[in-house]
Scaffold this motif. Structure first.
Motif, mmCIF file in Angstrom:
data_model
loop_
_atom_site.group_PDB
_atom_site.id
_atom_site.type_symbol
_atom_site.label_atom_id
_atom_site.label_comp_id
_atom_site.label_asym_id
_atom_site.label_seq_id
_atom_site.Cartn_x
_atom_site.Cartn_y
_atom_site.Cartn_z
ATOM 1 N N UNK A 124 0.832 -1.197 0.000
ATOM 2 C CA UNK A 124 0.000 0.000 0.000
ATOM 3 C C UNK A 124 0.872 1.255 0.000
ATOM 4 N N UNK A 125 1.980 1.210 0.734
ATOM 5 C CA UNK A 125 2.912 2.338 0.738
ATOM 6 C C UNK A 125 3.530 2.544 -0.643
ATOM 7 N N UNK A 126 3.749 1.433 -1.351
ATOM 8 C CA UNK A 126 4.417 1.509 -2.660
ATOM 9 C C UNK A 126 3.441 1.757 -3.809
ATOM 10 N N UNK A 127 2.164 1.904 -3.481
ATOM 11 C CA UNK A 127 1.121 1.985 -4.513
ATOM 12 C C UNK A 127 1.401 3.073 -5.539
ATOM 13 N N UNK A 128 1.798 4.260 -5.078
ATOM 14 C CA UNK A 128 2.003 5.397 -5.987
ATOM 15 C C UNK A 128 3.470 5.631 -6.318
#
Length: 520
Positions: free
Chosen positions: A370-374
């Motif tokens: 989720x942290x790496x999503x963007x």
């Protein structure tokens, strides 16, 4: 030495060169004849196949209906037969030389007078000839039934005829190309029928009733013929979309069941289990698209035929049908959502502490994702290798330790073995930023199919299932790219009749905003 001359004054060398040239020409012509003969045999074989399929479909349509089918089954079967007959007929017509094609003029009832009319004037741009004005001598009038959501209207096209009194030259603006030649329906109505059938899951017999309540009696056979014709005309778009998907080296794949009516010889009102396969570029790839492929079974050969010579990473569940594809050009990536499900079921059943720890650690992986999503690919990969790899190592050690403590065949052992057996596939995402952590992306594209199953009952034939898969590929891909599928199909079907085949990619859903009006 002087060259010997023949009676016509031509040297032996020139004669030899001429013979060689003629022999080369003969060989070239022979190869051309052989190539054309091969193509002719192929086309004839395909024509024979389609003609046979047409004969079978006609027998099914006109033969006595089986009493084993209930009313709804008969309705859906009749829809599929009409669509298949129209589609096969169009494919046969396309294979014939233009000079041999038989123009068809459908017989139809007049459109209801109470419908609002819009009149469109079509006149030649130039109405002068022999340096004098031409005289209008009449006109041709064609009515087409249009539909915008909730409203039927009649488009009346008036094409004036202009004649030159001097040389009797006649001028008239030509009829615009249409996806169904001389068809009654505008592309707006055709798009509505397709979206209602394949996105809103309304069978044609229900649409027939809805349109009748609106004051427009449209026979179900007419609707079915429209669907069959549109399916044939839209197929090049679906083929181009498939090629676009196969250009990406990370692909999601999944499959789900759809009931299909058995062939007549073994039918007795029964269906058998067919499968709808779905393929989509990886969630982190640069396009959003999905292609559905309807097949008679769940055999792995169907996935092999779809992927053909493709090479890359295939993200799938643990279904054995995919195993025969792995190795060599195709690498397998595993789905952590499936692995997590095993531990969730175990924890729900007996509150296993080991399952709870596994769920917590898998949850950490998802928090990192989720942290790496963007993030861009480089930063996503860095986060995975620095943080996710630590969680993976800890989870692996925990599973190996617990596996030695539980008996063979227990529910805990089966949950652990599922992950350990697929550990290499499950950890592929650590080495490449483009590989998603799970297969949820493609499973989400299966949700419309699950909804549709409640309304379809079954697919009437293999061809009907394949046509549904093709149209649903365009509709779902349009939705993925933020388009209204009605607006997309309407615009595309208006353009297709005159659109160059070499530019067909411009009409694909992920590029459509460059050539049409984007909705949403």
């Amino acid at each position: 030495m002087n060259e010997t001359l023949d009676l016509d004054g031509m040297s032996q060398l020139q004669m030899h060169q001429l013979v060689q040239q003629l022999m080369g020409t003969v060989q070239q012509q022979s190869r051309l004849v052989e190539q054309q003969s091969t193509e002719l045999k192929h086309k004839q074989a395909l024509l024979d196949k389609l003609t046979f399929e047409m004969a079978v479909l006609k027998r099914l349509k006109f033969a006595a209906k089986s009493e084993a089918l209930n009313a709804n089954q008969r309705s859906l079967l009749e829809d599929a037969l009409e669509e298949d007959l129209q589609a096969v007929g169009e494919e046969i017509e396309q294979m014939r030389p233009a000079a041999q094609r038989t123009p068809s003029q459908p017989k139809r009832l007049p459109l209801p007078e109470q419908l609002p009319r819009q009149e469109f004037k079509h006149e030649p741009e130039v109405t002068q000839c022999c340096e004098q004005p031409m005289r209008r001598m009449g006109e041709d009038v064609a009515d087409k039934l249009d539909y915008t959501p909730g409203v039927f209207t009649v488009h009346r096209h008036v094409r004036g005829k202009w004649v030159c009194a001097c040389c009797q030259t006649l001028k008239q603006k030509p009829v615009d190309a249409h996806i169904i030649d001389k068809g009654l329906a505008t592309t707006g109505l055709l798009a509505q029928v397709l979206v209602a059938k394949y996105a809103d899951h309304l069978p044609l017999y229900r649409q027939e009733a809805i349109y009748a309540r609106a004051g427009v009696p449209l026979a179900r056979s007419t609707l079915a013929q429209w669907v069959g014709s549109c399916g044939v005309q839209l197929q090049p778009l679906v083929d181009a979309l498939r090629q676009e998907v196969l250009q990406h080296w990370v692909i999601h794949a999944d499959e789900t069941t759809v009931q299909m009516l058995k062939p007549k010889a073994e039918r007795n009102g029964k269906t058998h289990r067919a499968y709808l396969w779905a393929y989509s570029p990886g969630r982190h790839e640069d396009i959003k698209a999905v292609v559905y492929d309807f097949c008679e079974s769940r055999a792995g050969k169907h996935a092999g035929e779809f992927l053909e010579d493709w090479s890359g990473t295939l993200l799938v569940d643990d279904f054995a049908g995919y195993k025969q594809l792995m190795g060599g050009a195709i690498e397998e990536a595993g789905c952590w959502a499936h692995a997590r499900r095993k531990f969730f079921d175990l924890h729900a059943a007996n509150k296993s502490q080991m399952a709870q720890r596994a769920l917590e650690q898998i949850g950490q992986l998802y928090e990192l994702e989720q942290q790496a999503k963007d993030m861009d690919g480089a930063n996503r990969l860095k986060l995975r290798q620095e943080e996710s790899a630590k969680v993976i190592k800890k989870l692996n050690a925990c599973l190996l330790e617990q596996r030695g403590k539980v008996p063979e065949g227990s529910a805990t052992a089966r949950a652990i073995d599922y992950s350990l057996r697929r550990w290499t596939a499950l950890t592929q995402f650590l080495s490449n930023a483009q590989i998603p952590i799970d297969n949820n992306w493609i499973e989400n594209q299966m949700r419309p199919i699950a909804l549709g199953r409640k309304n379809w009952l079954f697919a009437g034939s293999l061809r009907a299932g394949q046509r549904a898969a093709a149209v649903m590929s365009l509709i779902q891909s349009a939705k993925l790219n933020g388009h209204d599928p009605y607006a997309y199909l309407k615009d595309v079907m208006e353009k297709l009749p005159t659109w160059p085949n070499r530019r067909i990619q411009e009409l694909l859903p992920h590029r459509w905003q460059l050539t049409g009006q984007r909705i949403g």
